[in-house]
Design an enzyme around this catalytic site. Structure first.
Site, short mmCIF file in Angstrom:
data_model
loop_
_atom_site.label_atom_id
_atom_site.label_comp_id
_atom_site.label_asym_id
_atom_site.label_seq_id
_atom_site.Cartn_x
_atom_site.Cartn_y
_atom_site.Cartn_z
N HIS A 1 116.98 68.68 58.17
CA HIS A 1 116.54 69.39 59.38
C HIS A 1 116.11 70.80 59.01
O HIS A 1 116.75 71.44 58.19
CB HIS A 1 117.71 69.45 60.37
CG HIS A 1 117.38 70.23 61.62
ND1 HIS A 1 116.59 69.72 62.62
CD2 HIS A 1 117.71 71.50 61.98
CE1 HIS A 1 116.45 70.64 63.57
NE2 HIS A 1 117.13 71.74 63.21
N GLU B 1 80.55 54.26 67.36
CA GLU B 1 81.37 53.14 66.85
C GLU B 1 81.03 51.91 67.69
O GLU B 1 80.99 51.96 68.91
CB GLU B 1 82.86 53.51 66.96
CG GLU B 1 83.84 52.37 66.84
CD GLU B 1 83.72 51.57 65.54
OE1 GLU B 1 83.66 52.16 64.45
OE2 GLU B 1 83.66 50.31 65.64
N GLY C 1 83.14 54.57 63.17
CA GLY C 1 84.32 55.40 63.48
C GLY C 1 85.56 54.88 62.79
O GLY C 1 86.65 54.88 63.37
N GLY C 2 85.41 54.42 61.55
CA GLY C 2 86.59 53.99 60.77
C GLY C 2 87.13 55.17 59.97
O GLY C 2 86.73 56.33 60.19
N ALA D 1 78.70 54.83 57.65
CA ALA D 1 80.02 54.48 57.09
C ALA D 1 80.54 53.27 57.85
O ALA D 1 81.42 53.39 58.70
CB ALA D 1 80.98 55.67 57.20
#
Ligand SMILES: Cc1cc2nc3c(=O)[nH]c(=O)nc-3n(C[C@H](O)[C@H](O)[C@H](O)COP(=O)(O)OP(=O)(O)OC[C@H]3O[C@@H](n4cnc5c(N)ncnc54)[C@H](O)[C@@H]3O)c2cc1C
Length: 612
Positions: free
Chosen positions: A584, A339, A317-318, A409
């Site tokens: 803004h 993870e 879970g990176g 991963a």
């Protein structure tokens, strides 16, 4: 025998805690007595070489921005005569059969490598004359760069721009390394498509409805390839414009001044005066997965987009795992993420991760923390994965599952041990990292190393910064690493970005910091685009009110974090940020407003005053 001389801040009270504003020399420079070494801020005091010593700068213990007190050691010199063979960036090319006589650089952990203790130590054998191959060289050059990723191509281009005759060696025909070919760029092209799908899905919230998208996977793949091709072809063109010679093939050192390159057209021997190693990293392949089964993927395979699996398991879970989970979820996969640690995206503060975790949950992505993929089995119907809890003796929330595809991963490993570095006398750590000093020099003075293979964080922008620095030092510029921070970004939805000190790190180190946090629920722009889950937080040193870190979660957080990185580099205080007029309505206003929250001057929120 070496005669080392320490240059210390003189014993004058005025010099207590004074920032260093300029380094006047670099490691390897020959200095003369009374020459300036370092300039301090207060009354521009210059630390000078003691009048007893001419010599070579062996190490510099401070960097620009550091505060020093009286008595602090600023530099170590090696007295003239003792410094034979000290780093000479312009050492002449030794004739065949003769090696470079280079002394190792000082033993300093590189800040670029997260302060690892694996420093460019002097224990590796210096290359000897006998180490050169004695073979006739096919190509000769002043500068050889090994690897054409963001670190390598930047180094090669900068070296060429500075007048060094440069050869760039790359094992693949396409320049650009992992980042351009199978990393940053293709993943972001696919994440763009995912964001559009998601945006269209939610447009009905403001009265605009689209039909369910039809996904033409071939066209999406082509789009990704077009994006990659545009950039990699651009690199090839720029290499030509700069007269950087590219050699395609796999390189391996055969001596401290020679690299053998094996390619489609046979083997070539390249002899070089100086070298920058930029051979990068590769995905870690967990041993308990059947890698010969195409349904088990690393990130490169996942970016191929072979199909959209019904059920996808992401192990890890990176950043990379979650970016790919975002893509495949948007394309229609049912995604599960496991993870091992107790939080997604370890390294980021937990509060930054929460809005992403909440959104993934809403989208139906199942996330299991403290969970380990323990055993796997390739079945006809899918890859069966059994899980264990990361906590001994506990039952995992998820026991097993069968998936159409599994993406592993779990991190990347440096390629330092795969380039014959020992033949050049270049030290490589057990993990495959190459230790370097603050000028990106390895323990062999004419060989530099940069990018993923010198340490974490493994990020393209770190590699490019290091590439430039190495090329400039090699060309004779007196420079070293002075950047204070390296930002990290996850291009998930929402994006998460952070830079400098995190709250978790401040707590662990007992740093006295204060936080200004501005929730995007109070941002007109965030409300307008229906993305109020984000926030911006700035972390300040409690005593000086200088910014030391920051984190942003929300759309475009990756773009917004650049202002925070600049503020840290510039040593901004809270008022510098709060008094900067931001346009803004933009999300960038949230940076100014987070400073106002810390300062107690915010008017866009009502924060009751503390009693007493
Ligand atoms: C899926 C994915 C997404 C990513 N996204 C991001 C992102 O968004 N932002 C970010 O900053 N980073 C990202 N990264 C990380 C980033 O790609 C790396 O940090 C970066 O590519 C490192 O650059 P480098 O120059 O050190 O090495 P690399 O890019 O790894 O390049 C090294 C090159 O050296 C070549 N090479 C290696 N050995 C030899 C040899 N013996 N002979 C010849 N050539 C050799 C390789 O073929 C390669 O081309 C991502 C990585 C992945 C996998």
């Amino acid at each position: 025998m070496a005669n080392s001389i320490e240059v210390k801040v003189p014993d004058i009270g005025d010099y207590d805690d004074v920032p260093v504003i300029e380094l006047l020399v670099a490691v390897g420079d020959t200095v003369k007595k009374d020459q300036g070494l370092v300039t301090l801020e207060s009354d521009k005091a210059t630390m000078e070489v003691p009048s007893s010593a001419d010599g070579v700068v062996k190490s510099i213990s401070v960097k620009v921005g550091d505060k020093v007190s009286q008595g602090a050691v600023i530099a170590i010199l090696e007295a003239e005569g003792a410094a034979a063979g000290a780093s000479d960036a312009k050492a002449p090319l030794p004739p065949a059969g003769e090696g470079a006589a280079a002394s190792p650089p000082p033993s300093q952990p590189s800040p670029a490598s997260g302060g690892r203790s694996e420093s460019a130590a002097s224990s590796a054998p210096a290359p000897t004359a006998a180490a050169a191959s004695g073979r006739k060289a096919d190509v000769e050059c002043r500068m050889l760069v090994l690897g054409s990723g963001p670190g390598g191509y930047t180094a090669a281009f900068r070296a060429a721009d500075l007048g060094l005759d440069t050869v760039l060696v790359e094992r693949y025909a396409s320049l650009g390394g992992v980042c351009l070919n199978v990393g940053c760029i293709p993943s972001k092209a696919l994440l763009h498509a995912a964001a559009v799908i998601d945006e269209a899905e939610h447009a009905s919230d403001y009265g605009v409805s689209f039909a369910k998208p039809t996904i033409d996977l071939d066209a999406l793949r082509k789009y990704k390839e077009k994006v990659v091709g545009q950039l990699t072809k651009g690199l090839a063109g720029m290499a030509k414009q700069r007269k950087v010679r590219t050699v395609v093939g796999t390189g391996s050192f055969v001596s401290p001044n020679e690299l053998e390159v094996k390619g489609e057209n046979g083997t070539q021997l390249i002899r070089f005066e100086q070298c920058i190693i930029a051979a990068g990293s590769q995905a870690v392949k967990l041993g308990n997965f059947p890698w010969d089964d195409k349904r088990v993927m690393d990130s490169t395979d996942a970016l191929e987009l072979a199909d959209v699996p019904n059920k996808l398991l992401v192990v890890g879970g990176g950043i990379i795992g979650l970016e790919m989970a975002t893509v495949y979820r948007a394309l229609g996969s049912e995604v599960t993420v496991v993870e091992f640690l107790d939080q997604l995206m370890p390294g980021a503060d937990p509060d930054l991760v929460k809005p992403l975790a909440d959104r993934l949950k809403k989208q139906g992505v199942a996330v299991h923390l403290k969970t380990k993929a323990a055993a796997t089995q390739a079945l006809k119907e899918g890859i069966k994965v059994s899980f264990e809890s990361a906590e001994a003796g506990k039952t995992p929330a998820l026991e097993s599952g069968v998936y159409d595809r599994v993406l592993v991963a779990v991190g990347r490993a440096p390629n330092g041990a795969k380039i014959g570095a020992d033949q050049a006398g270049v030290q490589v750590s057990e993990r495959g990292f190459i230790p370097v000093d603050r000028q990106m020099r390895t323990n062999v003075a004419h060989i530099f190393a940069i990018g993923d293979l010198v340490g974490n964080p493994m990020l393209a922008h770190k590699a490019t910064h290091e590439g430039k620095l190495a090329a400039e030092v090699a060309a004779g510029e007196k420079k070293e690493w002075v950047a204070r921070v390296i930002p990290s970004v996850a291009y998930t939805d929402p994006e998460i970005a952070w830079v400098g000190v995190t709250e978790t790190e401040a707590k662990a180190k007992g740093l006295k910091v204060g936080v200004g946090k501005f929730p995007w629920a109070a941002s007109g722009r965030a409300i307008g685009i229906g993305r109020t889950e984000g926030f911006t937080k700035l972390i300040f040193d409690e005593a000086t009110h200088r910014i030391v870190g920051g984190g942003i979660v929300g759309v475009h957080a990756g773009d917004l974090i650049a202002e925070v990185a600049l503020a840290i580099e510039m040593g901004c205080e809270v008022a510098d940020i709060g008094h900067t007029i931001h346009p803004h309505p933009t999300l960038s206003e949230s940076v100014g407003m987070a400073a106002e929250v810390f300062d107690g001057t915010i008017t866009d929120l009502y924060i009751p005053k503390k009693k007493g």
